[in-house]
Scaffold this motif. Structure first.
Motif, PDB file in Angstrom:
ATOM      1  N   ALA A 147      -6.239 -13.812  15.632  1.00 13.38           N
ATOM      2  CA  ALA A 147      -5.305 -13.238  16.611  1.00 13.38           C
ATOM      3  C   ALA A 147      -5.763 -13.527  18.042  1.00 13.38           C
ATOM      4  CB  ALA A 147      -5.180 -11.735  16.385  1.00 13.38           C
ATOM      5  N   ALA A 183      -4.781 -16.940  18.964  1.00 16.40           N
ATOM      6  CA  ALA A 183      -3.346 -16.995  19.259  1.00 16.40           C
ATOM      7  C   ALA A 183      -3.061 -16.472  20.661  1.00 16.40           C
ATOM      8  CB  ALA A 183      -2.579 -16.181  18.218  1.00 16.40           C
ATOM      9  N   TYR A 233       1.412 -13.643  16.179  1.00 13.29           N
ATOM     10  CA  TYR A 233       0.522 -13.749  15.015  1.00 13.29           C
ATOM     11  C   TYR A 233       0.939 -12.755  13.928  1.00 13.29           C
ATOM     12  CZ  TYR A 233      -3.750 -12.494  12.406  1.00 13.29           C
ATOM     13  OH  TYR A 233      -4.653 -12.180  11.428  1.00 13.29           O
TER      14      TYR A 233
END
Length: 420
Positions: free
Chosen positions: A330, A333, A345
């Motif tokens: 995450a 991302a 995500y």
């Protein structure tokens, strides 16, 4: 434990915000947060053996000491590597406190009230963790104050447990089902648990950074985090009841799709008006924090009662694996897409889970309603001891008995569970 969760909920958010103040990149923040869950996984494997050597009271005191020391040391030593290690120690200590406390609850529980105790414990975990977010406005994350407050709450919460006269819980060796065995029994169940770990751990660790980066002030960050977590408690029973009435896979698929849709809505809300994200957070928490319990409930429909405790302990490990990896992915991302990358995500992971759920519905018929077990809400924890409170499995005699033996087996009848 309510005070401990209150302090730990505050500490997690403060650490996330402090990393931004100290100039940690989002990817480094994700790395630090993932070490917390790695520490909990290590604790789940080692704490029971440690208790066997020195006893639960000493382990409880030691876990409290290392947790407090690690929390306060983060103010004294500001470096990515040091904070990663300290977060791992914090996760280890927190898991130790949870395991001893949950074992004590299990020692006092009976087959008649086990489900009620588990429900109250889950309410406490969600409510205290959510309310802990609102303590953020009492100080400045850049200062020592909030770290000290979190440590004080955790430390004071130890006093009632340390002074309890309840019989000391015993910790027998625990066995688990392998992931291969779990996958053969319920592919969707194990996928849902790992996916939940990937998504929800990322929220706990990185959502404060998201809220700060989209322009919310301290009260806004507190409200965003607190409302999301508390909303996760409010929909547990309505969603669970629906899963008892309809094909559980259909409900689980709908929830996965719902989380993906709300995640996309979060991206749009922060672009239009960041304050709207607090409203969307109600739906996000209400749906996302039910997927763990739903996934376990679906898997338990295909697991023999005698294997229930071993299986649910394996689910804790599966969640921990997902939770350790989630913040890393995450954070990457978010580095590439900005703060909204966190919910992009989440959207992708939940779409993949929903697609897999639809695929599984084409591979196996639905469980007949008469054979489907009852939904049981579960807190998302890396401590396998809380699974002993799950009323779906075969139960042993109280841990204080000299020779614990099985006292009954559980059979399913309609949507209820009865002990013969």
């Amino acid at each position: 434990m309510g005070l401990v969760q209150l302090g730990n909920g505050l500490l997690t958010t403060v650490v996330s915000l402090r990393m931004g103040i100290e100039g940690f990149s989002t990817e480094m923040a994700g790395l630090v947060m993932s070490f917390y869950f790695a520490g909990q996984m290590v604790a789940a494997r080692t704490i029971p053996r440690l208790i066997g050597h020195v006893g639960p009271v000493r382990v409880f005191a030691a876990a409290a000491a290392v947790l407090a020391a690690a929390a306060l040391s983060q103010v004294l030593i500001v470096a990515v590597a040091a904070w990663a290690v300290l977060r791992a120690i914090t996760g280890y200590g927190m898991a130790g406190l949870n395991m001893v406390s949950e074992a004590w609850l299990n020692t006092r529980a009976t087959n008649d009230n086990r489900g009620q105790i588990l429900a109250l414990y889950m309410i406490m975990v969600f409510l205290a963790t959510g309310l802990g977010q609102f303590l953020l406005v009492t100080g400045d994350p850049a200062s020592f104050d909030l770290f000290a407050l979190a440590t004080v709450l955790i430390t004071v919460g130890l006093v009632p447990v340390a002074l309890t006269r309840a019989p000391t819980p015993s910790f027998a060796a625990r066995s688990t089902l392998s992931f291969a065995q779990l996958y053969r029994l319920s592919p969707l169940g194990i996928a849902g648990v790992i996916g939940t770990g990937l998504v929800n751990s990322s929220f706990y660790g990185l959502a404060p950074i998201f809220a700060r980066d989209i322009g919310l002030d301290a009260m806004g960050v507190s409200s965003f985090m607190g409302i999301t977590i508390i909303s996760g408690l409010l929909l547990q029973w309505p969603v669970g009841r629906l899963s008892d009435i309809f094909d559980r896979r259909t409900v689980l698929t709908a929830v996965f799709f719902g989380v993906a849709l709300v995640s996309a809505g979060m991206v749009l809300a922060q672009r239009i008006n960041p304050e709207w994200t607090i409203l969307v957070a109600c739906l996000y928490g209400g749906l996302s924090f039910t997927t763990y319990s739903l996934s376990v409930a679906h898997a338990c429909d295909f697991i023999k009662p005698d294997d229930m405790v071993r299986a649910t302990s394996s689910f804790v490990l599966a969640y921990g694996i997902g939770a350790t990896v989630g913040p890393l992915v995450a954070a990457a991302a978010m580095t590439r897409a900005g703060p909204e990358g966190l919910f992009l995500y989440s959207c992708v992971i939940n779409l993949l889970l929903a697609g897999f759920a639809v695929y599984r519905m084409t591979r196996r018929r639905a469980m007949p309603k008469a054979q489907q077990g009852a939904f049981v809400g579960l807190p998302q924890t890396a401590s396998p001891m809380v699974e002993d409170l799950d009323p779906r499995g075969a139960r042993k005699a109280p841990a204080s008995a000299p020779n614990p033996v099985y006292v009954g087996t559980v059979r399913r009848e309609g949507h209820s569970l009865f002990t013969d």
